[in-house]
Design a protein around this motif. Structure first.
Motif, PDB file in Angstrom:
ATOM      1  N   GLU A  54       0.833  -1.204   0.000  1.00 26.49           N
ATOM      2  CA  GLU A  54       0.000   0.000   0.000  1.00 26.49           C
ATOM      3  C   GLU A  54       0.869   1.257   0.000  1.00 26.49           C
ATOM      4  OE1 GLU A  54      -2.716  -0.234   3.251  1.00 26.49           O
ATOM      5  OE2 GLU A  54      -3.675  -2.039   2.484  1.00 26.49           O
ATOM      6  N   GLN A  55       1.980   1.234   0.763  1.00 19.00           N
ATOM      7  CA  GLN A  55       2.885   2.384   0.774  1.00 19.00           C
ATOM      8  C   GLN A  55       3.552   2.562  -0.584  1.00 19.00           C
ATOM      9  OE1 GLN A  55       5.507   1.512   4.032  1.00 19.00           O
ATOM     10  NE2 GLN A  55       4.249   2.620   5.503  1.00 19.00           N
ATOM     11  N   LEU A  56       3.886   1.442  -1.239  1.00 21.36           N
ATOM     12  CA  LEU A  56       4.475   1.505  -2.562  1.00 21.36           C
ATOM     13  C   LEU A  56       3.489   2.109  -3.551  1.00 21.36           C
ATOM     14  CD1 LEU A  56       6.821   0.856  -4.450  1.00 21.36           C
ATOM     15  CD2 LEU A  56       5.845  -1.422  -4.750  1.00 21.36           C
ATOM     16  N   ALA A  57       2.221   1.701  -3.455  1.00 25.74           N
ATOM     17  CA  ALA A  57       1.194   2.250  -4.345  1.00 25.74           C
ATOM     18  C   ALA A  57       1.036   3.749  -4.128  1.00 25.74           C
ATOM     19  CB  ALA A  57      -0.130   1.530  -4.121  1.00 25.74           C
ATOM     20  N   LEU A  58       1.076   4.198  -2.872  1.00 32.93           N
ATOM     21  CA  LEU A  58       0.974   5.632  -2.592  1.00 32.93           C
ATOM     22  C   LEU A  58       2.150   6.400  -3.172  1.00 32.93           C
ATOM     23  CD1 LEU A  58      -0.316   5.676   1.093  1.00 32.93           C
ATOM     24  CD2 LEU A  58      -1.550   6.402  -0.945  1.00 32.93           C
ATOM     25  N   ALA A  59       3.333   5.855  -3.036  1.00 33.16           N
ATOM     26  CA  ALA A  59       4.522   6.519  -3.577  1.00 33.16           C
ATOM     27  C   ALA A  59       4.449   6.602  -5.093  1.00 33.16           C
ATOM     28  CB  ALA A  59       5.783   5.778  -3.141  1.00 33.16           C
ATOM     29  N   LEU A  60       4.011   5.531  -5.746  1.00 33.85           N
ATOM     30  CA  LEU A  60       3.883   5.535  -7.203  1.00 33.85           C
ATOM     31  C   LEU A  60       2.807   6.521  -7.650  1.00 33.85           C
ATOM     32  CD1 LEU A  60       4.274   1.740  -8.032  1.00 33.85           C
ATOM     33  CD2 LEU A  60       5.933   3.565  -8.395  1.00 33.85           C
ATOM     34  N   GLU A  61       1.734   6.615  -6.890  1.00 32.57           N
ATOM     35  CA  GLU A  61       0.669   7.563  -7.212  1.00 32.57           C
ATOM     36  C   GLU A  61       1.192   8.997  -7.131  1.00 32.57           C
ATOM     37  OE1 GLU A  61      -3.676   8.869  -5.451  1.00 32.57           O
ATOM     38  OE2 GLU A  61      -2.909   6.859  -5.021  1.00 32.57           O
ATOM     39  N   ASP A  62       1.994   9.297  -6.116  1.00 31.73           N
ATOM     40  CA  ASP A  62       2.585  10.630  -5.989  1.00 31.73           C
ATOM     41  C   ASP A  62       3.473  10.952  -7.185  1.00 31.73           C
ATOM     42  OD1 ASP A  62       1.309  11.073  -3.595  1.00 31.73           O
ATOM     43  OD2 ASP A  62       3.067  10.605  -2.353  1.00 31.73           O
ATOM     44  N   VAL A  63       4.271   9.975  -7.612  1.00 33.06           N
ATOM     45  CA  VAL A  63       5.158  10.184  -8.758  1.00 33.06           C
ATOM     46  C   VAL A  63       4.329  10.426 -10.016  1.00 33.06           C
ATOM     47  CG1 VAL A  63       6.843   9.047 -10.267  1.00 33.06           C
ATOM     48  CG2 VAL A  63       7.081   8.890  -7.795  1.00 33.06           C
ATOM     49  N   GLU A  64       3.256   9.643 -10.203  1.00 26.46           N
ATOM     50  CA  GLU A  64       2.401   9.815 -11.368  1.00 26.46           C
ATOM     51  C   GLU A  64       1.747  11.195 -11.375  1.00 26.46           C
ATOM     52  OE1 GLU A  64      -0.300   6.552 -11.103  1.00 26.46           O
ATOM     53  OE2 GLU A  64       1.096   5.132 -11.998  1.00 26.46           O
ATOM     54  N   GLN A  65       1.304  11.662 -10.207  1.00 24.06           N
ATOM     55  CA  GLN A  65       0.688  12.984 -10.126  1.00 24.06           C
ATOM     56  C   GLN A  65       1.697  14.077 -10.447  1.00 24.06           C
ATOM     57  OE1 GLN A  65      -1.041  13.242  -6.236  1.00 24.06           O
ATOM     58  NE2 GLN A  65      -2.834  12.012  -6.768  1.00 24.06           N
ATOM     59  N   THR A  66       2.913  13.930  -9.966  1.00 25.43           N
ATOM     60  CA  THR A  66       3.950  14.917 -10.259  1.00 25.43           C
ATOM     61  C   THR A  66       4.255  14.957 -11.748  1.00 25.43           C
ATOM     62  OG1 THR A  66       4.913  14.522  -8.073  1.00 25.43           O
ATOM     63  CG2 THR A  66       6.306  15.623  -9.690  1.00 25.43           C
ATOM     64  N   LEU A  67       4.360  13.784 -12.376  1.00 20.38           N
ATOM     65  CA  LEU A  67       4.616  13.732 -13.812  1.00 20.38           C
ATOM     66  C   LEU A  67       3.458  14.331 -14.600  1.00 20.38           C
ATOM     67  CD1 LEU A  67       6.244  10.203 -14.200  1.00 20.38           C
ATOM     68  CD2 LEU A  67       7.363  12.416 -14.380  1.00 20.38           C
ATOM     69  N   ALA A  68       2.227  14.041 -14.193  1.00 23.03           N
ATOM     70  CA  ALA A  68       1.054  14.580 -14.877  1.00 23.03           C
ATOM     71  C   ALA A  68       1.010  16.099 -14.758  1.00 23.03           C
ATOM     72  CB  ALA A  68      -0.218  13.964 -14.310  1.00 23.03           C
ATOM     73  N   ALA A  69       1.350  16.619 -13.583  1.00 19.01           N
ATOM     74  CA  ALA A  69       1.369  18.074 -13.397  1.00 19.01           C
ATOM     75  C   ALA A  69       2.435  18.712 -14.278  1.00 19.01           C
ATOM     76  CB  ALA A  69       1.618  18.411 -11.928  1.00 19.01           C
ATOM     77  N   GLY A  70       3.596  18.082 -14.393  1.00 24.60           N
ATOM     78  CA  GLY A  70       4.653  18.590 -15.271  1.00 24.60           C
ATOM     79  C   GLY A  70       4.239  18.560 -16.730  1.00 24.60           C
ATOM     80  N   ASP A  71       3.577  17.478 -17.162  1.00 23.31           N
ATOM     81  CA  ASP A  71       3.089  17.388 -18.537  1.00 23.31           C
ATOM     82  C   ASP A  71       2.039  18.456 -18.817  1.00 23.31           C
ATOM     83  OD1 ASP A  71       4.772  15.272 -18.996  1.00 23.31           O
ATOM     84  OD2 ASP A  71       3.216  13.723 -18.763  1.00 23.31           O
ATOM     85  N   ALA A  72       1.139  18.671 -17.865  1.00 23.54           N
ATOM     86  CA  ALA A  72       0.101  19.687 -18.033  1.00 23.54           C
ATOM     87  C   ALA A  72       0.716  21.079 -18.135  1.00 23.54           C
ATOM     88  CB  ALA A  72      -0.888  19.629 -16.878  1.00 23.54           C
ATOM     89  N   ALA A  73       1.727  21.354 -17.329  1.00 25.03           N
ATOM     90  CA  ALA A  73       2.392  22.655 -17.382  1.00 25.03           C
ATOM     91  C   ALA A  73       3.106  22.837 -18.717  1.00 25.03           C
ATOM     92  CB  ALA A  73       3.373  22.787 -16.227  1.00 25.03           C
ATOM     93  N   ALA A  74       3.740  21.808 -19.220  1.00 26.08           N
ATOM     94  CA  ALA A  74       4.432  21.892 -20.505  1.00 26.08           C
ATOM     95  C   ALA A  74       3.433  22.093 -21.636  1.00 26.08           C
ATOM     96  CB  ALA A  74       5.262  20.630 -20.740  1.00 26.08           C
ATOM     97  N   GLU A  75       2.308  21.410 -21.560  1.00 24.15           N
ATOM     98  CA  GLU A  75       1.269  21.558 -22.582  1.00 24.15           C
ATOM     99  C   GLU A  75       0.685  22.965 -22.564  1.00 24.15           C
ATOM    100  OE1 GLU A  75      -3.048  19.619 -23.498  1.00 24.15           O
ATOM    101  OE2 GLU A  75      -1.465  18.283 -22.803  1.00 24.15           O
ATOM    102  N   THR A  76       0.437  23.495 -21.381  1.00 23.29           N
ATOM    103  CA  THR A  76      -0.080  24.854 -21.248  1.00 23.29           C
ATOM    104  C   THR A  76       0.924  25.860 -21.813  1.00 23.29           C
ATOM    105  OG1 THR A  76      -1.276  24.210 -19.262  1.00 23.29           O
ATOM    106  CG2 THR A  76      -0.964  26.550 -19.607  1.00 23.29           C
ATOM    107  N   ASP A  77       2.196  25.629 -21.533  1.00 19.85           N
ATOM    108  CA  ASP A  77       3.243  26.521 -22.024  1.00 19.85           C
ATOM    109  C   ASP A  77       3.313  26.490 -23.545  1.00 19.85           C
ATOM    110  OD1 ASP A  77       5.374  28.336 -21.701  1.00 19.85           O
ATOM    111  OD2 ASP A  77       6.819  26.696 -21.964  1.00 19.85           O
TER     112      ASP A  77
END
Length: 108
Positions: A54-77
């Motif tokens: 469960e802790q591993l899943a939470l850590a992976l979810e955090d990484v996925e959210q960070t990557l998605a936020a970076g992709d969204a920022a790049a797309e907006t830019d």
């Protein structure tokens, strides 16, 4: 040594008895120290540091959210850049003219 045993009165015999007891206690101390080290290795060793799924899943979810936020920022830019380019029909660099002036050094 039990309470019923008689203690020798000869100093050499007492010294030998004392050395035998010290050796016995040193061996017992080494044995107990080895047991403690083994228990600590079992409790705190590398294999004991396993991550809960469960802790591993939470850590992976955090990484996925960070990557998605970076992709969204790049797309907006990139979308903002396209809008700037479309506004004038050409990019800003193409619309701006360059002025080059060469200055001659003044003579003394």
């Amino acid at each position: 040594m039990t309470p019923g045993d008689s203690v020798p009165t000869d100093p050499d015999a007492l010294r030998a008895l004392l050395l035998a007891e010290r050796t016995h206690h040193a061996e017992e101390l080494e044995r107990l120290t080895a047991i403690i080290r083994e228990l600590q290795r079992h409790r705190f060793g590398r294999r004991a540091e396993r991550l809960d799924p469960e802790q591993l899943a939470l850590a992976l979810e955090d990484v996925e959210q960070t990557l998605a936020a970076g992709d969204a920022a790049a797309e907006t830019d990139s979308t903002a850049r396209k809008q700037v380019t479309r506004a004038g029909g050409r990019s800003i660099a193409a619309r701006c003219r360059r002025i080059c002036r060469a200055k001659k050094p003044s003579s003394m």
